[in-house]
Design a protein around this motif. Structure first.
Motif, PDB file in Angstrom:
ATOM      1  N   UNK A 157       0.830  -1.218   0.000  1.00  0.00           N
ATOM      2  CA  UNK A 157       0.000   0.000   0.000  1.00  0.00           C
ATOM      3  C   UNK A 157       0.856   1.257   0.000  1.00  0.00           C
ATOM      4  N   UNK A 158       1.936   1.238   0.771  1.00  0.00           N
ATOM      5  CA  UNK A 158       2.826   2.409   0.831  1.00  0.00           C
ATOM      6  C   UNK A 158       3.384   2.698  -0.567  1.00  0.00           C
ATOM      7  N   UNK A 159       3.654   1.651  -1.337  1.00  0.00           N
ATOM      8  CA  UNK A 159       4.187   1.849  -2.686  1.00  0.00           C
ATOM      9  C   UNK A 159       3.159   2.543  -3.576  1.00  0.00           C
ATOM     10  N   UNK A 160       1.912   2.076  -3.506  1.00  0.00           N
ATOM     11  CA  UNK A 160       0.887   2.696  -4.343  1.00  0.00           C
ATOM     12  C   UNK A 160       0.741   4.172  -3.986  1.00  0.00           C
ATOM     13  N   UNK A 161       0.785   4.479  -2.694  1.00  0.00           N
ATOM     14  CA  UNK A 161       0.691   5.879  -2.246  1.00  0.00           C
ATOM     15  C   UNK A 161       1.881   6.703  -2.721  1.00  0.00           C
ATOM     16  N   UNK A 162       3.070   6.120  -2.591  1.00  0.00           N
ATOM     17  CA  UNK A 162       4.291   6.823  -2.976  1.00  0.00           C
ATOM     18  C   UNK A 162       4.237   7.229  -4.448  1.00  0.00           C
ATOM     19  N   UNK A 163       3.921   6.260  -5.317  1.00  0.00           N
ATOM     20  CA  UNK A 163       3.920   6.553  -6.748  1.00  0.00           C
ATOM     21  C   UNK A 163       2.790   7.515  -7.092  1.00  0.00           C
ATOM     22  N   UNK A 164       1.648   7.327  -6.431  1.00  0.00           N
ATOM     23  CA  UNK A 164       0.506   8.207  -6.666  1.00  0.00           C
ATOM     24  C   UNK A 164       0.848   9.665  -6.332  1.00  0.00           C
ATOM     25  N   UNK A 165       1.560   9.860  -5.247  1.00  0.00           N
ATOM     26  CA  UNK A 165       1.940  11.231  -4.860  1.00  0.00           C
ATOM     27  C   UNK A 165       2.828  11.893  -5.902  1.00  0.00           C
ATOM     28  N   UNK A 166       3.534  11.077  -6.669  1.00  0.00           N
ATOM     29  CA  UNK A 166       4.376  11.628  -7.733  1.00  0.00           C
ATOM     30  C   UNK A 166       3.598  11.764  -9.035  1.00  0.00           C
ATOM     31  N   UNK A 167       2.297  11.465  -8.977  1.00  0.00           N
ATOM     32  CA  UNK A 167       1.468  11.566 -10.171  1.00  0.00           C
ATOM     33  C   UNK A 167       1.580  10.353 -11.077  1.00  0.00           C
ATOM     34  N   UNK A 168       2.063   9.240 -10.548  1.00  0.00           N
ATOM     35  CA  UNK A 168       2.244   8.039 -11.362  1.00  0.00           C
ATOM     36  C   UNK A 168       1.290   6.933 -10.931  1.00  0.00           C
ATOM     37  N   UNK A 169       0.775   6.199 -11.901  1.00  0.00           N
ATOM     38  CA  UNK A 169       0.011   5.003 -11.581  1.00  0.00           C
ATOM     39  C   UNK A 169       0.900   3.806 -11.847  1.00  0.00           C
ATOM     40  N   UNK A 170       1.266   3.106 -10.797  1.00  0.00           N
ATOM     41  CA  UNK A 170       2.110   1.920 -10.939  1.00  0.00           C
ATOM     42  C   UNK A 170       1.251   0.703 -10.662  1.00  0.00           C
ATOM     43  N   UNK A 221      -9.470   1.641 -11.310  1.00  0.00           N
ATOM     44  CA  UNK A 221      -9.139   1.826  -9.889  1.00  0.00           C
ATOM     45  C   UNK A 221      -8.638   3.232  -9.608  1.00  0.00           C
ATOM     46  N   UNK A 222      -9.137   3.806  -8.544  1.00  0.00           N
ATOM     47  CA  UNK A 222      -8.631   5.110  -8.105  1.00  0.00           C
ATOM     48  C   UNK A 222      -7.504   4.854  -7.108  1.00  0.00           C
ATOM     49  N   UNK A 223      -6.278   4.913  -7.603  1.00  0.00           N
ATOM     50  CA  UNK A 223      -5.135   4.560  -6.764  1.00  0.00           C
ATOM     51  C   UNK A 223      -4.877   5.579  -5.647  1.00  0.00           C
ATOM     52  N   UNK A 224      -5.579   6.730  -5.709  1.00  0.00           N
ATOM     53  CA  UNK A 224      -5.366   7.697  -4.636  1.00  0.00           C
ATOM     54  C   UNK A 224      -6.388   7.530  -3.507  1.00  0.00           C
ATOM     55  N   UNK A 234     -10.687  -8.655 -21.937  1.00  0.00           N
ATOM     56  CA  UNK A 234     -10.391  -7.836 -20.756  1.00  0.00           C
ATOM     57  C   UNK A 234      -8.887  -7.767 -20.456  1.00  0.00           C
ATOM     58  N   UNK A 235      -8.098  -8.451 -21.289  1.00  0.00           N
ATOM     59  CA  UNK A 235      -6.656  -8.472 -21.035  1.00  0.00           C
ATOM     60  C   UNK A 235      -5.980  -7.312 -21.768  1.00  0.00           C
ATOM     61  N   UNK A 236      -5.195  -6.532 -21.034  1.00  0.00           N
ATOM     62  CA  UNK A 236      -4.430  -5.431 -21.635  1.00  0.00           C
ATOM     63  C   UNK A 236      -2.960  -5.814 -21.616  1.00  0.00           C
ATOM     64  N   UNK A 237      -2.251  -5.438 -22.669  1.00  0.00           N
ATOM     65  CA  UNK A 237      -0.815  -5.685 -22.710  1.00  0.00           C
ATOM     66  C   UNK A 237      -0.115  -4.391 -23.078  1.00  0.00           C
ATOM     67  N   UNK A 238       1.075  -4.219 -22.584  1.00  0.00           N
ATOM     68  CA  UNK A 238       1.828  -3.004 -22.900  1.00  0.00           C
ATOM     69  C   UNK A 238       3.251  -3.137 -22.419  1.00  0.00           C
ATOM     70  N   UNK A 239       3.984  -2.032 -22.470  1.00  0.00           N
ATOM     71  CA  UNK A 239       5.352  -2.019 -21.974  1.00  0.00           C
ATOM     72  C   UNK A 239       5.356  -1.365 -20.603  1.00  0.00           C
ATOM     73  N   UNK A 240       6.183  -1.899 -19.711  1.00  0.00           N
ATOM     74  CA  UNK A 240       6.220  -1.351 -18.359  1.00  0.00           C
ATOM     75  C   UNK A 240       7.631  -1.002 -17.922  1.00  0.00           C
ATOM     76  N   UNK A 241       7.738   0.037 -17.106  1.00  0.00           N
ATOM     77  CA  UNK A 241       9.008   0.386 -16.453  1.00  0.00           C
ATOM     78  C   UNK A 241       8.868  -0.041 -15.004  1.00  0.00           C
ATOM     79  N   UNK A 242       9.780  -0.886 -14.549  1.00  0.00           N
ATOM     80  CA  UNK A 242       9.708  -1.350 -13.156  1.00  0.00           C
ATOM     81  C   UNK A 242      10.299  -0.280 -12.235  1.00  0.00           C
TER      82      UNK A 242
END
Ligand code: ATP
Ligand code: MG
Length: 429
Positions: A179-192, A230-233, A264-272
């Motif tokens: 959960x802390x990770x989702x919050x951290x990235x969200x605060x930077x304006x990122x959806x991870x 999902x609303x990650x914030x 319903x399956x989405x595929x794309x490129x991701x940055x870890x």
């Protein structure tokens, strides 16, 4: 800050060695400079962003109960021999000998180091749970350092380590970090998006990677379209629900076994940008990190480790936020919130107003950059757009006469005319 007194070595041309947009923009905006393959100096503008990213990570880690420490970059090989990883790690590890011919290494991660701290001081289950973290430079001699700070050899990582009495406790610690990770990235304006992942050389049995979607991502990712809703914030995000949704990086994705219907399956490129692991007693057992449990029996602790690529995030943020003119910083990580373009430093009235606004904003605690250089207006605007400050204030002779300045938002391009008081109020609200 006055631009004439700052150090902002912007480049006119796009450097040929940079393949992806974030690397190109970081070089053009004078944020970093390569010293050797995969090793970078952080120049003032880049360093300012790095510190903002770090500050958010620190806040969210501590909000989740993790305690900051600082472990060294250089470690003795002995510890890694004890854990059994010294030989496994291979060529990615930079091995060094000191003057006494002792084997040392530049830490690629700190599981052994933190387990050693733990075993020397913690004796009882009553001292658990415990989560210790630091933000420290790592070195991994990557085969292919590339994309600038995104895959460096020396890079800044936040790594946290949790210690619990049993698997159930460790899972609760894992979920708190999740959960802390989702919050951290969200605060930077990122959806991870959290994805089930392989545990790799860290080893273990439960792992998620946090991936930001971007065209230039290094891995192919697959996920349930439900993530898009999902609303990650939200404050009440449910770890259980999120873990139940399907999302997997390529190494774990099996099209034949995928539970999500094709439409319903989405595929794309991701940055870890983050990676978390639960690995039980993998280190505590060989290294003797034990506690006395409630039943009086001595047992190895259950551990997890939790990484965030702090320096990689600076590049990832640019991948997610730019246009053809340059970077568009989200306010939370911007090196300066506001840039003032002093159009005519030779015009007493206009220049005086620009100076006055710079002074007032600075006094109010706003990070502000004043461009009072003797340069063409076009060059000044291009610099502001390149370095991507969220707000630009333009001060010129015509407006100054009427007591007006122009405020422009980098992201939307919208402009408004304001008088100085209203401007200061707007930017300090
Ligand atoms: P990758 O799969 O990208 O090589 P990893 O699984 O080896 O990463 P971890 O050991 O999980 O990485 O490290 C935690 C985080 O550190 C990663 O999620 C990533 O954001 C960051 N990171 C890892 N390697 C690098 C690197 N070479 N340069 C910059 N950041 C990195
Ligand atoms: Mg990984």
């Amino acid at each position: 800050m006055r631009l004439s007194r700052y150090f902002l070595p912007v480049l006119k041309e796009t450097p040929a060695e940079a393949q992806i947009v974030s690397h190109q923009l970081m070089l053009r905006a004078g944020m970093v400079q390569q010293l050797a393959a995969g090793i970078y100096s952080w120049l003032p503008l880049g360093y300012a962003v790095l510190r903002k990213v770090e500050a958010i990570v620190h806040q969210e880690m501590q909000r989740a109960g993790a305690i900051p420490i600082l472990m060294p970059t250089i470690q003795p090989a002995d510890l890694w021999i004890e854990s059994g990883r010294y030989n496994d790690y291979g060529k990615e590890m930079l091995r060094i000998r000191d003057r006494h011919d002792r084997s040392m290494l530049y830490g690629p991660t700190n599981e052994e180091n933190v387990t050693d701290i733990f075993r020397r001081h913690v004796r009882s289950f009553k001292q658990l749970p415990l989560n210790l973290y630091h933000i420290q430079w790592k070195f991994r001699d990557e085969v292919r350092p590339r994309f600038g700070v995104m895959r460096g050899r020396e890079f800044l990582m936040k790594d946290a380590y949790s210690f619990d009495l049993d698997a159930a406790g460790a899972e609760a610690s894992y979920d708190a970090m999740f959960l802390a990770y989702l919050r951290t990235f969200r605060r930077m304006g990122l959806t991870a998006i959290p994805m089930q992942a392989d545990t790799g050389p860290i080893g273990g049995n439960l792992s998620h990677e946090f991936q930001i979607l971007a065209r230039t991502g290094e891995s192919e990712v697959h996920f349930d379209a439900a993530f898009e809703a999902i609303d990650f914030s939200a404050d009440d995000l449910s770890v259980t629900e999120l873990k139940a949704l399907y999302a997997a990086a390529d190494d774990k994705h099996d099209p034949a076994a995928c539970p999500v219907p094709a439409e319903r399956l989405r595929s794309g490129r991701g940055i870890e940008v983050g990676h978390i692991f639960y690995f039980g007693t993998k280190y505590s057992e060989p290294m003797g990190a034990t506690v006395i449990g409630p039943d009086g029996a001595t047992q190895p602790v259950h551990m997890g480790s939790y990484g965030i690529g702090v320096s990689r995030l600076v590049g990832a943020l640019i991948e997610a936020n730019h246009d053809d003119k340059g970077i568009i910083w989200p306010e939370a990580v911007a090196p300066f919130k506001v840039g003032i373009v002093d159009l005519r430093p030779d015009d007493a009235l206009s220049h005086g107003l620009a100076e006055e606004l710079h002074e007032r904003l600075q006094r109010a605690g706003v990070d502000v950059l004043l461009d009072e250089r003797d340069e063409r207006a076009g060059a000044k605007f291009a610099t502001m757009e390149l370095i991507g400050l969220p707000w630009t204030v333009t001060v010129g002779p015509r407006g100054a006469k009427e007591g007006k300045v122009e405020l422009k938002a980098r992201a939307s391009g919208e402009t408004v005319e304001l008088d100085p008081d209203a401007l200061v109020q707007r930017l300090t609200a």
